[in-house]
Design an enzyme around this catalytic site. Structure first.
Site, PDB file in Angstrom:
ATOM      1  CE  LYS A   1       5.176  -0.645  10.478  1.00 19.74           C
ATOM      2  NZ  LYS A   1       4.784  -0.895  11.664  1.00 19.74           N
TER       3      LYS A   1
ATOM      4  CD1 TRP B   1      10.612   0.829   0.091  1.00 21.11           C
ATOM      5  CD2 TRP B   1       9.876  -0.376  -1.638  1.00 21.11           C
ATOM      6  NE1 TRP B   1      10.369   1.691  -0.948  1.00 21.11           N
ATOM      7  CE2 TRP B   1       9.916   0.987  -2.025  1.00 21.11           C
ATOM      8  CE3 TRP B   1       9.441  -1.326  -2.569  1.00 21.11           C
ATOM      9  CZ2 TRP B   1       9.527   1.407  -3.301  1.00 21.11           C
ATOM     10  CZ3 TRP B   1       9.062  -0.899  -3.841  1.00 21.11           C
ATOM     11  CH2 TRP B   1       9.107   0.449  -4.193  1.00 21.11           C
TER      12      TRP B   1
ATOM     13  CG  ASN C   1      12.369  10.109 -12.841  1.00 20.28           C
ATOM     14  OD1 ASN C   1      12.753  10.435 -11.710  1.00 20.28           O
ATOM     15  ND2 ASN C   1      13.097  10.287 -13.919  1.00 20.28           N
ATOM     16  CG  PHE C   2      10.054  13.569 -12.396  1.00 20.20           C
ATOM     17  CD1 PHE C   2      11.209  14.332 -12.261  1.00 20.20           C
ATOM     18  CD2 PHE C   2       9.781  12.995 -13.640  1.00 20.20           C
ATOM     19  CE1 PHE C   2      12.055  14.543 -13.346  1.00 20.20           C
ATOM     20  CE2 PHE C   2      10.624  13.193 -14.721  1.00 20.20           C
ATOM     21  CZ  PHE C   2      11.758  13.965 -14.572  1.00 20.20           C
ATOM     22  CG  LEU C   3       8.538   9.595  -4.699  1.00 22.93           C
ATOM     23  CD1 LEU C   3       7.036   9.708  -4.471  1.00 22.93           C
ATOM     24  CD2 LEU C   3       9.053   8.246  -4.202  1.00 22.93           C
ATOM     25  CB  CYS C   4       8.629  15.421  -5.556  1.00 25.63           C
ATOM     26  SG  CYS C   4       9.167  16.885  -4.667  1.00 25.63           S
TER      27      CYS C   4
ATOM     28  CB  SER D   1       8.902  11.939   8.170  1.00 24.71           C
ATOM     29  OG  SER D   1      10.195  12.166   7.670  1.00 24.71           O
ATOM     30  CE  LYS D   2       3.178  16.072   7.905  1.00 19.48           C
ATOM     31  NZ  LYS D   2       3.254  16.038   9.371  1.00 19.48           N
ATOM     32  NE  ARG D   3       5.629   4.768   6.302  1.00 24.18           N
ATOM     33  CZ  ARG D   3       6.777   4.102   6.105  1.00 24.18           C
ATOM     34  NH1 ARG D   3       7.922   4.563   6.600  1.00 24.18           N
ATOM     35  NH2 ARG D   3       6.771   2.985   5.420  1.00 24.18           N
ATOM     36  CG  LEU D   4       1.614  12.058   1.195  1.00 26.42           C
ATOM     37  CD1 LEU D   4       0.346  11.650   1.931  1.00 26.42           C
ATOM     38  CD2 LEU D   4       1.806  13.570   1.283  1.00 26.42           C
ATOM     39  CB  ALA D   5       6.892   8.254  -0.145  1.00 25.59           C
TER      40      ALA D   5
ATOM     41  CB  THR E   1      17.491   5.433 -10.612  1.00 27.88           C
ATOM     42  OG1 THR E   1      16.926   6.694 -10.980  1.00 27.88           O
ATOM     43  CG2 THR E   1      17.850   4.657 -11.859  1.00 27.88           C
TER      44      THR E   1
ATOM     45  CG  LEU F   1      15.284  11.036 -18.706  1.00 29.02           C
ATOM     46  CD1 LEU F   1      14.067  11.611 -19.402  1.00 29.02           C
ATOM     47  CD2 LEU F   1      16.567  11.426 -19.423  1.00 29.02           C
TER      48      LEU F   1
HETATM   49  S1  NHW Z   1      14.446   9.006  -6.823  1.00 29.83           S
HETATM   50  C1  NHW Z   1      14.007  10.587  -6.250  1.00 29.83           C
HETATM   51  C2  NHW Z   1      13.068  10.551  -5.095  1.00 29.83           C
HETATM   52  N1  NHW Z   1      12.724  11.916  -4.689  1.00 29.83           N
HETATM   53  C3  NHW Z   1      13.469  12.667  -3.873  1.00 29.83           C
HETATM   54  O1  NHW Z   1      14.476  12.261  -3.343  1.00 29.83           O
HETATM   55  C4  NHW Z   1      12.984  14.092  -3.681  1.00 29.83           C
HETATM   56  C5  NHW Z   1      13.191  14.601  -2.282  1.00 29.83           C
HETATM   57  N2  NHW Z   1      12.568  13.719  -1.331  1.00 29.83           N
HETATM   58  C6  NHW Z   1      11.222  13.572  -1.195  1.00 29.83           C
HETATM   59  O2  NHW Z   1      10.421  14.201  -1.874  1.00 29.83           O
HETATM   60  C7  NHW Z   1      13.712   8.970  -8.472  1.00 29.83           C
HETATM   61  C8  NHW Z   1      10.754  12.579  -0.141  1.00 29.83           C
HETATM   62  O3  NHW Z   1      11.794  12.357   0.779  1.00 29.83           O
HETATM   63  C9  NHW Z   1      10.298  11.230  -0.759  1.00 29.83           C
HETATM   64  C10 NHW Z   1       9.972  10.249   0.381  1.00 29.83           C
HETATM   65  C11 NHW Z   1       9.046  11.436  -1.597  1.00 29.83           C
HETATM   66  C12 NHW Z   1      11.387  10.601  -1.630  1.00 29.83           C
HETATM   67  N3  NHW Z   1      11.999   5.631  -3.747  1.00 29.83           N
HETATM   68  O4  NHW Z   1       6.449   9.365   2.942  1.00 29.83           O
HETATM   69  P1  NHW Z   1       7.553   8.791   3.731  1.00 29.83           P
HETATM   70  C13 NHW Z   1      12.278   8.517  -8.369  1.00 29.83           C
HETATM   71  O5  NHW Z   1      11.384   9.355  -8.374  1.00 29.83           O
HETATM   72  C14 NHW Z   1      10.406   5.010   1.099  1.00 29.83           C
HETATM   73  C15 NHW Z   1      11.210   4.687  -3.220  1.00 29.83           C
HETATM   74  O6  NHW Z   1       7.385   8.862   5.212  1.00 29.83           O
HETATM   75  P2  NHW Z   1       9.264  10.928   2.789  1.00 29.83           P
HETATM   76  C16 NHW Z   1      12.000   7.042  -8.276  1.00 29.83           C
HETATM   77  C17 NHW Z   1      11.153   4.750   2.389  1.00 29.83           C
HETATM   78  O7  NHW Z   1      12.113   3.736   2.196  1.00 29.83           O
HETATM   79  N4  NHW Z   1      10.861   4.645  -1.917  1.00 29.83           N
HETATM   80  O8  NHW Z   1       8.962   9.439   3.338  1.00 29.83           O
HETATM   81  C18 NHW Z   1      10.814   6.727  -7.403  1.00 29.83           C
HETATM   82  C19 NHW Z   1      10.023   4.367   3.319  1.00 29.83           C
HETATM   83  O9  NHW Z   1       9.589   3.045   3.068  1.00 29.83           O
HETATM   84  P3  NHW Z   1      10.106   1.840   4.023  1.00 29.83           P
HETATM   85  C20 NHW Z   1      11.344   5.616  -1.119  1.00 29.83           C
HETATM   86  O10 NHW Z   1      10.682  11.207   3.000  1.00 29.83           O
HETATM   87  C21 NHW Z   1      10.582   5.236  -7.306  1.00 29.83           C
HETATM   88  C22 NHW Z   1       8.902   5.295   2.861  1.00 29.83           C
HETATM   89  O11 NHW Z   1       9.238   5.703   1.505  1.00 29.83           O
HETATM   90  C23 NHW Z   1      12.165   6.633  -1.619  1.00 29.83           C
HETATM   91  O12 NHW Z   1       8.258  11.892   3.309  1.00 29.83           O
HETATM   92  C24 NHW Z   1       9.384   4.896  -6.489  1.00 29.83           C
HETATM   93  C25 NHW Z   1       8.812   6.522   3.730  1.00 29.83           C
HETATM   94  O13 NHW Z   1       7.749   7.286   3.270  1.00 29.83           O
HETATM   95  C26 NHW Z   1      12.494   6.610  -2.991  1.00 29.83           C
HETATM   96  N5  NHW Z   1      13.298   7.539  -3.549  1.00 29.83           N
HETATM   97  O14 NHW Z   1       9.018  10.802   1.188  1.00 29.83           O
HETATM   98  C27 NHW Z   1       9.116   3.424  -6.434  1.00 29.83           C
HETATM   99  N6  NHW Z   1      12.483   7.456  -0.602  1.00 29.83           N
HETATM  100  O15 NHW Z   1       9.554   0.584   3.436  1.00 29.83           O
HETATM  101  C28 NHW Z   1       8.429   2.921  -7.686  1.00 29.83           C
HETATM  102  C29 NHW Z   1      11.875   6.965   0.490  1.00 29.83           C
HETATM  103  O16 NHW Z   1      11.604   1.898   3.961  1.00 29.83           O
HETATM  104  C30 NHW Z   1       8.069   1.468  -7.585  1.00 29.83           C
HETATM  105  N7  NHW Z   1      11.197   5.858   0.179  1.00 29.83           N
HETATM  106  O17 NHW Z   1       9.587   2.141   5.387  1.00 29.83           O
HETATM  107  C31 NHW Z   1       7.363   0.946  -8.835  1.00 29.83           C
HETATM  108  C32 NHW Z   1       5.915   1.413  -8.889  1.00 29.83           C
HETATM  109  C33 NHW Z   1       5.225   1.025 -10.176  1.00 29.83           C
HETATM  110  C34 NHW Z   1       5.016  -0.502 -10.249  1.00 29.83           C
HETATM  111  C35 NHW Z   1       4.212  -0.931 -11.513  1.00 29.83           C
HETATM  112  C36 NHW Z   1       3.987  -2.364 -11.713  1.00 29.83           C
END
Ligand code: NHW
Length: 398
Positions: free
Chosen positions: A13, A15, A146-149, A156-160, A182, A398
């Site tokens: 939804k 992406w 990086n460091f999205l957390c 799962s509240k669509r904060l990301a 990544t 990193l």
């Molecule tokens: S990857 C590490 C990511 N962090 C973690 O895995 C830590 C543990 N997990 C969490 O904290 C390195 C949560 O699960 C996170 C998601 C925050 C991951 N990248 O809030 P909702 C990085 O930091 C999408 C991108 O309900 P949640 C790189 C997911 O597909 N998107 O989920 C970061 C869905 O969208 P969809 C991700 O579990 C790059 C939506 O988030 C993702 O509470 C960022 C759900 O949101 C991920 N790793 O929180 C992108 N994980 O469309 C940068 C989930 O599928 C883009 N999602 O419905 C570029 C921006 C700058 C552009 C400048 C021009």
């Protein structure tokens, strides 16, 4: 197999609304490489932060503030990336976070926290740092995200998506329209998918904590012998990189990275920041010819421990991650063997490497084993049709 087990068939939804390669377009060969959408005039970039749920507020983080850095460290140490079995969690050190987030010309506005209005507790974070990244012949100003957390209690509240939109807005305010990142999860659409390989340095501990298993028909003592390393590096002239080496290392790296389809465009200022050794953050070694004093080879790794969750004997794994390596005279395999030797001397438990650049040429020979996690690389608002192979990628995030 259920309908949704194919990641490309899942709806996204958020992406689906973003300028990234969409799964439905992968077969369309008419789409050109390069930016997916043009920059908008800066006056049209949204001026105000995106709204957050009422209980939360944005916080631009000052990482020179030790108390704030400690809060960020703690958020990540408790809520950041875990392996699939939830046995280990990345434990980036405060010094590492400062290094990773404050490169030359960093933007403080790109260090974005979310805190609870009442308790002031940091509950979410996302960051960007500026980089020049070359894609084929095009050098593009990008943000490395990086460091999205998000705190475990707020998942799962669509904060990301709000965090991602907000960092995008702040990157746009600097007139930058592309990003690299990544993730272990499949999103639309990876430019390449890499695998981590692991080289045991302390096999007994790795087996005790469940990171690896005793091989079939192997005993512990045979395993320890299999992974034993010499006490000191073998290549004459192998030494730690120093400040005086920055120019030579930059020359080596630039020439080498030019071979890959996607790679950073490092200058001396970048090399001094990203590659000059910092204890327990980043380590770099080079080979200086004993005869000519020319610097001919270079290798580096960064330090990223993992917390060991639920183990009575051990709290952390000390892991080295292969960073940038260049060989011109010393064969790459010999150079990396010396990198393993110094990592062992410095008490690392494991040395990890992705199958990027020419790493495949030494992984098996140096007794790395394939891990089960994959790492997907993405570009935001930049299309590379058909993607690239890991060996065509010259970028380590990193
Ligand atoms: S990857 C590490 C990511 N962090 C973690 O895995 C830590 C543990 N997990 C969490 O904290 C390195 C949560 O699960 C996170 C998601 C925050 C991951 N990248 O809030 P909702 C990085 O930091 C999408 C991108 O309900 P949640 C790189 C997911 O597909 N998107 O989920 C970061 C869905 O969208 P969809 C991700 O579990 C790059 C939506 O988030 C993702 O509470 C960022 C759900 O949101 C991920 N790793 O929180 C992108 N994980 O469309 C940068 C989930 O599928 C883009 N999602 O419905 C570029 C921006 C700058 C552009 C400048 C021009």
């Amino acid at each position: 197999m259920t309908l949704n087990s194919n990641p490309a068939a899942r709806r996204h939804k958020f992406w689906e609304t973003q300028p990234v390669g969409q799964f439905r377009d992968t077969a369309d060969t008419s789409l050109p490489d390069g930016p997916i959408e043009p920059p908008t005039p800066l006056s049209e970039v949204r001026a105000d932060p995106y709204p957050l749920p009422a209980a939360f507020e944005w916080l631009t983080c000052d990482l020179d503030d030790d108390a704030l850095l400690a809060d960020l460290y703690s958020l990540l140490a408790h809520n950041y990336v875990e392996d699939d079995e939830n046995m280990f969690r990345f434990n980036y050190s405060p010094a590492f976070l400062r290094w990773a987030l404050k490169p030359p010309s960093f933007f403080r506005a790109w260090h974005i926290g979310v805190r609870a209005k009442e308790s002031k507790k940091l509950v979410a974070f996302i960051s960007g740092v500026p980089a020049r990244i070359r894609a084929r012949d095009d050098i593009v100003r990008m943000a490395e995200i990086n460091f999205l957390c998000v705190h475990k209690k707020l998942r799962s509240k669509r904060l990301a998506p709000v965090l991602i939109r907000e960092v995008t807005r702040r990157v746009h305010q600097e007139n930058i329209w592309q990003a690299a990142y990544t993730a272990g999860v499949v999103l639309p659409t990876p430019i390449t998918t890499c695998r981590y390989w692991h080289r045991s340095l302390n096999p007994k501990k790795l087996i005790d904590v469940g990171f690896s298993r005793l091989g079939p028909r192997m005993t512990m003592s045979r395993t320890v012998r299999l992974y034993k390393m010499p006490d000191a590096p073998l290549t004459p002239g192998f030494r730690r990189m120093e400040l005086r080496d920055v120019a030579a290392v930059t020359r080596l790296l630039r020439a080498y990275l030019a071979r890959f389809v996607v790679a950073p465009d490092f200058d001396e200022v970048d090399v001094e920041h990203w590659l000059l050794p910092q204890e327990d953050v980043v380590d770099s070694y080079l080979v200086e010819s004993p005869e000519t004093h020319e610097v001919t080879d270079f290798c580096s790794f960064y330090t990223l421990p993992s917390s060991v969750l639920n183990n009575a004997n051990y709290a952390t794994l000390k892991a080295a991650y292969s960073y940038y390596n260049v060989s011109t005279k010393t064969p790459l395999q010999q150079l990396m063997n010396d990198a393993l030797i110094v990592a062992k001397q410095k008490n690392y438990d494991v040395f990890n490497a992705l199958d990027v650049m020419e790493n495949e040429s030494f992984l098996k020979e140096l007794k790395f084993g394939p891990g089960d996690g994959q790492l997907h690389y993405y570009l935001y608002n930049y299309r590379i049709r058909n993607g690239i192979k890991p060996s065509e990628l010259g970028l380590v995030l990193l």
